[in-house]
Design a protein around this motif. Structure first.
Motif, PDB file in Angstrom:
ATOM      1  N   LYS A   1       1.871   6.927  -6.875  1.00 22.34           N
ATOM      2  CA  LYS A   1       0.968   8.037  -7.220  1.00 22.34           C
ATOM      3  C   LYS A   1       1.683   9.377  -7.032  1.00 22.34           C
ATOM      4  O   LYS A   1       1.589  10.261  -7.890  1.00 22.34           O
ATOM      5  N   LYS A   2       2.396   9.509  -5.917  1.00 20.13           N
ATOM      6  CA  LYS A   2       3.149  10.746  -5.664  1.00 20.13           C
ATOM      7  C   LYS A   2       4.249  10.927  -6.705  1.00 20.13           C
ATOM      8  O   LYS A   2       4.498  12.034  -7.179  1.00 20.13           O
ATOM      9  N   ARG A   3       4.901   9.822  -7.057  1.00 17.23           N
ATOM     10  CA  ARG A   3       5.962   9.866  -8.069  1.00 17.23           C
ATOM     11  C   ARG A   3       5.421  10.370  -9.391  1.00 17.23           C
ATOM     12  O   ARG A   3       6.010  11.245 -10.025  1.00 17.23           O
TER      13      ARG A   3
ATOM     14  N   LYS B   1       0.842  -1.203   0.000  1.00 10.93           N
ATOM     15  CA  LYS B   1       0.000   0.000   0.000  1.00 10.93           C
ATOM     16  C   LYS B   1       0.877   1.253   0.000  1.00 10.93           C
ATOM     17  O   LYS B   1       0.621   2.199  -0.746  1.00 10.93           O
ATOM     18  N   GLU B   2       1.914   1.227   0.828  1.00 10.65           N
ATOM     19  CA  GLU B   2       2.845   2.358   0.883  1.00 10.65           C
ATOM     20  C   GLU B   2       3.485   2.611  -0.477  1.00 10.65           C
ATOM     21  O   GLU B   2       3.606   3.754  -0.919  1.00 10.65           O
ATOM     22  N   GLN B   3       3.885   1.537  -1.159  1.00  8.78           N
ATOM     23  CA  GLN B   3       4.533   1.671  -2.460  1.00  8.78           C
ATOM     24  C   GLN B   3       3.548   2.199  -3.508  1.00  8.78           C
ATOM     25  O   GLN B   3       3.918   3.039  -4.334  1.00  8.78           O
ATOM     26  N   LEU B   4       2.322   1.732  -3.469  1.00  9.64           N
ATOM     27  CA  LEU B   4       1.317   2.219  -4.411  1.00  9.64           C
ATOM     28  C   LEU B   4       1.045   3.712  -4.190  1.00  9.64           C
ATOM     29  O   LEU B   4       0.888   4.471  -5.146  1.00  9.64           O
ATOM     30  N   ASP B   5       1.007   4.128  -2.932  1.00  9.10           N
ATOM     31  CA  ASP B   5       0.850   5.553  -2.616  1.00  9.10           C
ATOM     32  C   ASP B   5       2.054   6.346  -3.123  1.00  9.10           C
ATOM     33  O   ASP B   5       1.904   7.437  -3.673  1.00  9.10           O
TER      34      ASP B   5
END
Length: 133
Positions: free
Chosen positions: A84-86, A77-81
């Motif tokens: 999105k920020k990236r 979940k952290e990586q998916l978030d």
């Protein structure tokens, strides 16, 4: 062919848990050396970005292997978030570089600046993940 072999050996080395902050530093030094030649600088930046992305994938997988199922879900979940920020950051880099007007959009210099910024952003995430391994 030589680049393919180089990338393969780099990924193999990273897969063997040898990724460290020193690895990131060595890639940065190699990138700077490539830029210092003054030849094919856009290609240097593209390769640097590709290295950052490859190292991110390997580091993420190695960290994930060390975590419990619950921690793996949290990391995903952290990586998916982060992705999105990236993506938003990458859009901002492109538009900011365009607004600055120092380089013509689509020129080799423009692309070089954009890829450099993208790579540095990704390497920031790589460093975060390495510190957790």
């Amino acid at each position: 062919m030589k680049k393919s072999l180089l990338v393969f050996f780099m990924l193999f080395a990273f897969h063997c848990n040898s990724q460290t902050l020193e690895t990131v530093s060595k890639l940065k030094t190699s990138y700077q050396h490539c830029l210092d030649t003054g030849v094919g600088m856009r290609n240097c930046s593209v390769e640097y970005y590709n290295q950052s992305d490859s190292l991110l994938n390997v580091t993420y997988k190695n960290l994930k292997l060390k975590l419990s199922s619950k921690e793996q879900s949290k990391l995903k979940k952290e990586q998916l978030d982060w992705i999105k920020k990236r993506d938003l950051y990458f859009e901002k880099v492109y538009s900011d570089t365009k607004k600055e007007g120092n380089f013509s959009e689509g020129s080799l210099d423009f692309d070089m600046v954009v890829y450099d910024e993208k790579a540095n952003y990704v390497f920031g995430r790589v460093k975060e993940l390495i510190r957790r391994i």
